[in-house]
Design an enzyme around this catalytic site. Structure first.
Site, PDB file in Angstrom:
ATOM      1  N   TRP A 330      40.243  39.822  38.257  1.00  0.00           N
ATOM      2  CA  TRP A 330      39.488  41.072  38.123  1.00  0.00           C
ATOM      3  C   TRP A 330      38.627  41.319  39.360  1.00  0.00           C
ATOM      4  CZ3 TRP A 330      33.943  41.173  36.986  1.00  0.00           C
ATOM      5  CH2 TRP A 330      33.444  42.471  36.938  1.00  0.00           C
ATOM      6  N   HIS A 331      38.039  40.270  39.922  1.00  0.00           N
ATOM      7  CA  HIS A 331      37.229  40.450  41.128  1.00  0.00           C
ATOM      8  C   HIS A 331      38.096  40.814  42.331  1.00  0.00           C
ATOM      9  CE1 HIS A 331      34.036  38.174  38.895  1.00  0.00           C
ATOM     10  NE2 HIS A 331      33.294  39.043  39.546  1.00  0.00           N
ATOM     11  N   GLY A 332      39.334  40.339  42.362  1.00  0.00           N
ATOM     12  CA  GLY A 332      40.216  40.671  43.472  1.00  0.00           C
ATOM     13  C   GLY A 332      41.342  39.671  43.613  1.00  0.00           C
TER      14      GLY A 332
END
Length: 400
Positions: A330-332
């Protein structure tokens, strides 16, 4: 007079515009205990214009398109969920709800530049959408009011930085403003959180992020991983991350309180946690609880119901890794976010194993203020190391 573009909660000018806009709301709640819905909608439109106008007009267009898409999607699921093949419909609705966010996250990895569908706060809105679909399926939300849902998505105090509210709690506040007596408590909490947020964001966050962080970053990059500079960077970055993010969350909750909404807390002294599980019950709480309730618990229920693993411990550990790797993604889509997720999952598994070992001992281990202080110290250093990974500086170091 043209209203300039302003990043939410980033400068004093934003607060000036916002607090002036709050005056009619505050007066009405104080004097009559009522809220003008039309005025809240007007302020919402003004704040969204300030936040997504000017050079960010494409984000504003993406936001409008996204909200319309999610509103129609949830409406369709609500109308069709009673059909016989409701399970397949549910999974299709969830996949469609997260599709825009998935596209936004994958596009930079595939093309090297950002997606035109991206806008500030898309993750938080996606969590809200998925949450409502799941609660509809569970029967916790039985009716659907599109206009209330749009207000839930576009609640401007929390749209950019959270906390992630729950629809049923928000709807209750939306329909039932606090009494004049209760609103005095809200107002007191709002002022207190605003002052604390100013301390966190503009004093401590500025000191750690703008004064110290550039210095220790240069030292860390110049002297490598095993250096005092890297150690200093680890602690400075961790404190900056906390004070900056917690400050934003306090501002969002404060403005919500001024409007008569009891938005949930997002941080609760996380660096005083005696173990890693307690840390995740105190750090970015609304996100942690969202992943716990809507990902981990449902995954565990499926694994145990389907008897995928004979051992409940193994199922739990697999669930932790799935959960934290998903949080990393989700963060990357970068290796250090995945490593960050795997690291925290490992810490949780080790913590559980330690608790099981303590429980099996015939003689209990000592439990006092000294052992608690030791637990806090170990947890603090372990978390700071995770933020060192999360910061991406190791990737910068590898590129030199």
């Amino acid at each position: 007079m043209m209203i300039p573009h302003m990043i939410p909660y980033a400068n004093p000018g934003y607060f000036l515009w916002l607090l002036v806009a709050m005056i009619p709301m505050v007066v009405l709640l104080l004097v009559k205990g009522v809220r003008w819905q039309w005025y809240q909608i007007l302020v919402t439109c003004a704040v969204l214009y300030v936040s997504f106008g000017g050079a960010l007009w494409q984000q504003g267009v993406a936001l409008i398109g996204y909200v319309l898409f999610q509103t129609l999607l949830v409406y369709g699921y609500h109308k069709l969920r009673q059909q016989k093949n409701s399970s397949g419909l549910f999974y299709a609705a969830v996949c469609l709800a997260i599709l825009p966010l998935t596209f936004v996250k994958v596009t930079p990895f595939m093309t090297g530049h950002g997606s035109i569908m991206n806008f500030l706060g898309i993750s938080y809105l996606t969590f809200k959408s998925v949450q409502l679909i799941m609660e509809m399926r569970d029967g916790m939300v039985k009716t659907y009011h599109p206009w209330r849902y749009i207000q839930f998505l576009l609640f401007f105090p929390t749209i950019s930085s959270g906390p992630i509210d729950r629809y049923r709690r928000f709807e209750k506040d939306l329909l039932h403003p606090p009494s004049k007596e209760d609103y005095l408590v809200y107002l007191e909490k709002g002022v207190s959180k605003l002052m604390l947020g100013l301390l966190y964001k503009f004093i401590l966050g500025y000191f750690f992020g703008q004064v110290l962080l550039p210095v220790v970053t240069r030292e860390a990059l110049d002297h490598g991983f095993l250096s005092w500079g890297m150690l200093g960077y680890m602690y400075v970055y961790s404190l900056y991350l906390f004070f900056d993010f917690a400050g934003y969350s306090l501002f969002a909750i404060s403005i919500s309180n001024f409007m008569g909404y009891d938005t949930p807390a997002n941080f609760n002294k996380p660096f005083l946690s005696p173990n890693i599980k307690e840390f995740w019950n105190r750090w970015h709480m609304s996100l942690s609880f969202w992943f716990r309730d809507y990902v981990y618990m449902r995954l565990m229920f499926t694994l145990l119901k389907k008897k995928v693993f004979k051992s409940r411990i193994l199922a739990s550990n697999v669930g932790y890794f799935a959960l934290f790797l998903l949080m990393g993604v989700w963060h990357g889509l970068t290796w250090y976010y995945l490593l960050y997720g795997a690291y925290h999952a490992s810490l949780i598994c080790i913590n559980d194993a330690w608790l099981r070992w303590k429980k099996k001992r015939s003689q209990p281990l000592p439990s006092n203020r000294w052992t608690k202080a030791l637990g806090i110290g170990i947890t603090f250093h372990a978390v700071c190391f995770s933020f060192l990974i999360f910061s991406g500086i190791l990737a910068q170091l590898g590129c030199k």
